[in-house]
Design an enzyme around this catalytic site. Structure first.
Site, short mmCIF file in Angstrom:
data_model
loop_
_atom_site.label_atom_id
_atom_site.label_comp_id
_atom_site.label_asym_id
_atom_site.label_seq_id
_atom_site.Cartn_x
_atom_site.Cartn_y
_atom_site.Cartn_z
N GLY A 161 0.79 -1.37 0.03
CA GLY A 161 0.04 0.15 0.09
C GLY A 161 0.91 1.13 0.05
O GLY A 161 0.26 2.30 -0.13
N HIS A 162 2.20 1.01 0.42
CA HIS A 162 3.05 2.20 0.53
C HIS A 162 4.18 2.03 -0.27
O HIS A 162 5.20 1.72 0.25
CB HIS A 162 3.17 2.50 2.02
CG HIS A 162 3.76 3.86 2.22
ND1 HIS A 162 5.09 4.15 2.08
CD2 HIS A 162 3.12 5.06 2.69
CE1 HIS A 162 5.07 5.52 2.58
NE2 HIS A 162 3.96 5.99 2.98
N PHE A 163 4.38 2.57 -1.41
CA PHE A 163 2.97 2.50 -2.40
C PHE A 163 2.74 1.70 -3.65
O PHE A 163 4.01 1.11 -3.97
CB PHE A 163 3.26 4.03 -3.07
CG PHE A 163 3.38 5.38 -2.14
CD1 PHE A 163 2.07 6.03 -1.64
CD2 PHE A 163 4.52 5.72 -1.70
CE1 PHE A 163 2.43 6.90 -0.71
CE2 PHE A 163 4.63 6.89 -0.76
CZ PHE A 163 3.45 7.34 -0.35
N VAL A 216 8.16 2.66 -0.64
CA VAL A 216 8.99 3.32 0.21
C VAL A 216 8.58 3.01 1.65
O VAL A 216 7.36 2.79 2.19
CB VAL A 216 8.61 4.85 -0.14
CG1 VAL A 216 9.27 5.80 1.01
CG2 VAL A 216 8.80 5.15 -1.60
#
Lengths: 92, 162
Positions: free
Chosen positions: B37-39, B44
């Site tokens: 989800g990140h990203f 990251v």
């Protein structure tokens, strides 16, 4: 050289964004000035640094919780300053 | 590091309690659900987890200073700066120094470096209170052993595996 009260009032004003003219020696830090525990952490850190002391906050909390004293003893500014003066004197 | 379990510290690499300093090693995993989800398409390390990593490192310094008798809980983060991206697979060197040990609180300055370059730093403040229950204290002592906190900084009478 600033007095203990002037230093403490300056710290509270700067740290908690409170107008200096709202702070008096008879102000209660929580009841009158609305300083919460997180802001008081900042105030305590700044006071410890400014005076080179370690305010015994845990002992003071125990004293209040045990009913030995009221919060006025530690949170009314003139009383807080008197306690700071005692801690500073005890350093020497 | 096991990000999804908030296990940020792999091991303590240096500890100087009288000098108020600690260093830890933390290997960012190549894969984690966090990076999904990140990203998406551009993994990251989240800044909040870098702050958590610094907070845990400084927290172990406070714990060692108090011989694990009390628990430092994160209360405040000041002057946090994310200077560079941290990406999967990077090895983090995390350092913290004790700025002040107050009564019921502590303040550290912490930083993270990758290959000698500082990527993150902050001033971190903790409320330091008695352990709220035995379960948490036991878990912390177990973690202390896992990450290599020297025995001398564990509570007196504590034995390995107790």
């Amino acid at each position: 050289m600033a007095s203990t009260y002037e230093t403490v009032a300056g710290i509270i004003s700067d740290t908690c964004d409170i107008e200096p003219d709202k702070i008096t020696p008879d102000s209660h830090a929580i009841n009158d000035l609305g300083i919460d525990s997180l802001d008081f952490l900042d105030v305590a850190f700044a006071i410890d640094k400014a005076f080179g002391i370690k305010m015994p906050l845990e002992q003071w909390t125990q004293d209040v919780n045990a009913g030995k004293v009221t919060t006025d003893e530690y949170f009314v500014l003139k009383n807080l300053c008197a306690n700071i003066d005692k801690l500073v004197a005890a350093k020497v | 590091m096991r990000l999804e379990y908030f296990q940020m510290i792999d091991r303590i690499t240096a500890l100087d309690v009288p000098g108020g300093r600690i260093a830890t090693a933390c290997q960012v995993p190549e894969q984690s659900p966090v990076f999904e989800g990140h990203f998406p398409g551009y993994a990251v390390m989240p800044g909040v987890l870098l702050i958590e990593t610094m907070a845990q490192t400084g927290g172990w310094l406070v714990l060692a200073t108090l011989q694990c008798a009390k628990m430092p809980f994160l209360m405040q983060v000041e002057k946090a700066k994310m200077r560079s991206f941290v990406v999967p697979g990077q090895a983090l060197v995390v350092e913290a120094s004790l700025l002040h040990e107050g009564s019921g609180y502590a303040v550290v300055k912490a930083s993270i470096s990758v290959e000698g370059k500082k990527v993150t730093d902050a001033e971190i403040r903790y409320g330091v209170v008695p352990f709220p229950n035995d379960t948490l204290q036991a878990a912390m002592l177990e973690t202390a052993r896992r990450i290599g906190l020297p025995e001398e900084f564990l509570p007196k009478g504590h034995t390995n595996g107790a």
